[in-house]
Enzyme design. Structure first.
Site, mmCIF file in Angstrom:
data_model
loop_
_atom_site.group_PDB
_atom_site.id
_atom_site.type_symbol
_atom_site.label_atom_id
_atom_site.label_comp_id
_atom_site.label_asym_id
_atom_site.label_seq_id
_atom_site.Cartn_x
_atom_site.Cartn_y
_atom_site.Cartn_z
ATOM 1 N N SER A 144 0.798 -1.230 0.000
ATOM 2 C CA SER A 144 0.000 0.000 0.000
ATOM 3 C C SER A 144 0.830 1.278 0.000
ATOM 4 O O SER A 144 0.352 2.340 0.395
ATOM 5 C CB SER A 144 -0.980 -0.009 1.177
ATOM 6 N N THR A 145 2.092 1.189 -0.456
ATOM 7 C CA THR A 145 2.881 2.418 -0.536
ATOM 8 C C THR A 145 2.619 3.170 -1.835
ATOM 9 O O THR A 145 3.045 4.311 -1.994
ATOM 10 C CB THR A 145 4.390 2.115 -0.423
ATOM 11 N N GLY A 205 -0.039 3.202 -5.767
ATOM 12 C CA GLY A 205 -1.085 2.610 -6.602
ATOM 13 C C GLY A 205 -2.422 2.413 -5.905
ATOM 14 O O GLY A 205 -2.834 3.206 -5.051
ATOM 15 N N ILE A 206 -3.089 1.326 -6.280
ATOM 16 C CA ILE A 206 -4.424 1.033 -5.762
ATOM 17 C C ILE A 206 -4.367 0.822 -4.241
ATOM 18 O O ILE A 206 -5.224 1.295 -3.503
ATOM 19 C CB ILE A 206 -4.996 -0.217 -6.481
ATOM 20 N N GLY A 207 -3.339 0.125 -3.775
ATOM 21 C CA GLY A 207 -3.207 -0.145 -2.336
ATOM 22 C C GLY A 207 -3.107 1.133 -1.529
ATOM 23 O O GLY A 207 -3.725 1.262 -0.460
ATOM 24 N N SER A 216 -8.856 -8.958 -10.639
ATOM 25 C CA SER A 216 -8.743 -8.132 -11.858
ATOM 26 C C SER A 216 -9.770 -8.594 -12.872
ATOM 27 O O SER A 216 -10.214 -9.754 -12.830
ATOM 28 C CB SER A 216 -7.350 -8.306 -12.461
ATOM 29 N N TYR A 256 -0.463 -14.209 -15.376
ATOM 30 C CA TYR A 256 -1.111 -13.209 -14.507
ATOM 31 C C TYR A 256 -2.605 -13.519 -14.416
ATOM 32 O O TYR A 256 -3.184 -13.546 -13.319
ATOM 33 C CB TYR A 256 -0.876 -11.818 -15.084
#
Ligand code: NAD
Length: 263
Positions: free
Chosen positions: A15-16, A18-20, A140, A153
Site C-alpha cells: 500500500s505504498t 497505486g491502488i493499495g 482483476s 497473470y
C-alpha cells in the site's frame, strides 16, 4: 454516508503506491486504523506520513515482503486483531506464453495468490473470535478475460476468485465476509509507468497511447479510459464496511464495464 470504520484495524498489503495506497488512505479517512505495507522502510515511511497528513488518521507502517511466509507471520504477530485484510499486492508482466518459464509461473502464484491465502489463514482465528471480519482480494478483470499477453497473470487472478468464494462459503453464518474486487485497467503507479514507457518508446503522448490501448487492446471498456486508484478504493472501502454485511462470496467489478456480461 458513514462507513462506520472507527475502531477497526485494517492491513492493506502493498500500500505504498497505486491502488493499495488509495485503499489505505480511504480506509484511514473513514476512521479505520490502517497498517501501510511495502517492501522498503523508506517507501513505507513516506506513505505513512502522506496518509497521516491527508487524513489525520491512525496509520502504522510495516516494511515487509508479504509474499514471504516468515514476513506474513511476523506481521500478524506484531499487529494482533486485524479486522480488515485487503490482499492487494500483486505483480504483472506482459510475456508471450512460450517465453514464460516454470519459475515465472511459480513466482506469480507465490506473490499474487499464496501471499493472500497465507494472510487470510493467519488473520482468520482472530476474526472468528470476534465474529466479525472483512477479507478482500484485489483480483482483476483479467480473472475473467484472460489477457493473451500475460496468461500467467490471468491464472493468478482467476485463482483469487476461487479462493475468495471458497473461503466465504467456509465462514458461512458468521460475521465475516470474503469478497474479491475486480478492477479494470487502472492508472496506478505500475501501470502509469508502463504506459509512459510505451509513450516514450513510440514518441507518442500518454493520451494517445491510452486511446490506442482502449481501441485495440481493451476495446470492450465502456469508459474508454484508465480508472483512477480512488475509483477502485471507493468500492473497497464500502465492502470493508459493516454496512456491506450482506455482500459476501461475490466478485465485484470496478472494471469500467470491460467484462462483456451483465452478471
Ligand atoms: P503498483 O505496482 O502500482 O503498486 C503495488 C504496490 O505493492 C507497490 O507499493 C509495491 O511496492 C507493493 N508490492 C509489490 N510486491 C510487494 C510485496 N511482495 N510485498 C509488499 N509490497 C509489495 O500496483 P497496482 O497496479 O496498484 O496493483 C495493485 C493490485 O491491483 C494488484 O494485485 C494488481 O494485480 C491489481 N490490479 C491492477 C490493475 C491496474 O490496471 N493497475 C488492474 C486490475 C487489477
Amino acid at each position: 454516508m458513514d462507513l462506520q470504520l472507527n475502531g477497526k484495524l485494517a492491513l492493506v498489503s502493498g500500500s505504498t503506491a497505486g491502488i493499495g495506497y488509495a485503499i489505505a488512505r480511504t480506509l484511514a479517512q473513514e476512521g479505520a486504523a490502517v497498517i501501510v505495507n511495502g517492501r522498503t522502510q523508506a517507501a513505507v515511511d513516506e506513505a505513512v506520513e502522506r496518509i497521516r497528513a491527508e487524513t489525520q488518521g491512525t496509520v502504522h507502517g510495516h516494511a515487509a515482503d508479504l509474499s514471504k511466509a516468515e514476513a506474513a507471520e511476523e506481521t500478524v504477530r506484531r499487529f494482533p486483531g486485524i479486522n480488515i485484510l485487503v490482499n492487494n499486492l500483486g505483480i504483472f508482466e506482459p510475456k508471450a506464453f512460450e517465453d514464460i518459464p516454470d519459475e515465472d509461473w511459480q513466482r506469480f502464484f507465490d506473490v499474487n495468490v499464496l501471499s493472500g491465502v497465507r494472510l487470510a489463514r493467519l488473520v482468520l482465528p482472530d476474526m472468528k473470535r470476534a465474529d466479525w471480519g472483512r477479507i478482500i482480494f484485489i483480483s482483476s478483470e483479467s480473472a475473467v478475460q484472460i489477457p493473451t499477453e500475460m496468461i500467467h497473470y490471468g491464472m493468478t487472478k482467476t485463482a483469487q476468485l476461487a479462493v475468495s468464494r471458497g473461503l466465504a462459503e467456509s465462514v458461512a453464518g458468521t460475521g465475516i465476509t470474503v469478497n474479491s474486487v475486480l478492477p479494470g485497467p487502472t492508472k496506478s503507479r505500475g501501470v502509469g509507468d508502463f504506459v509512459k514507457d510505451m509513450a516514450r518508446a513510440s514518441d507518442k503522448s500518454f493520451e494517445q497511447v491510452e486511446a490506442e490501448f482502449f481501441e485495440h487492446v481493451r476495446p470492450t471498456s465502456l469508459i474508454k479510459r484508465f480508472a483512477s486508484p480512488q475509483e477502485v478504493a471507493s468500492l473497497v472501502a464500502y465492502v470493508a464496511s459493516p454496512l456491506a454485511s450482506a455482500t459476501t462470496g461475490a466478485a465485484l467489478r470496478v472494471d469500467g464495464g470491460l467484462i462483456k456480461s451483465a452478471f
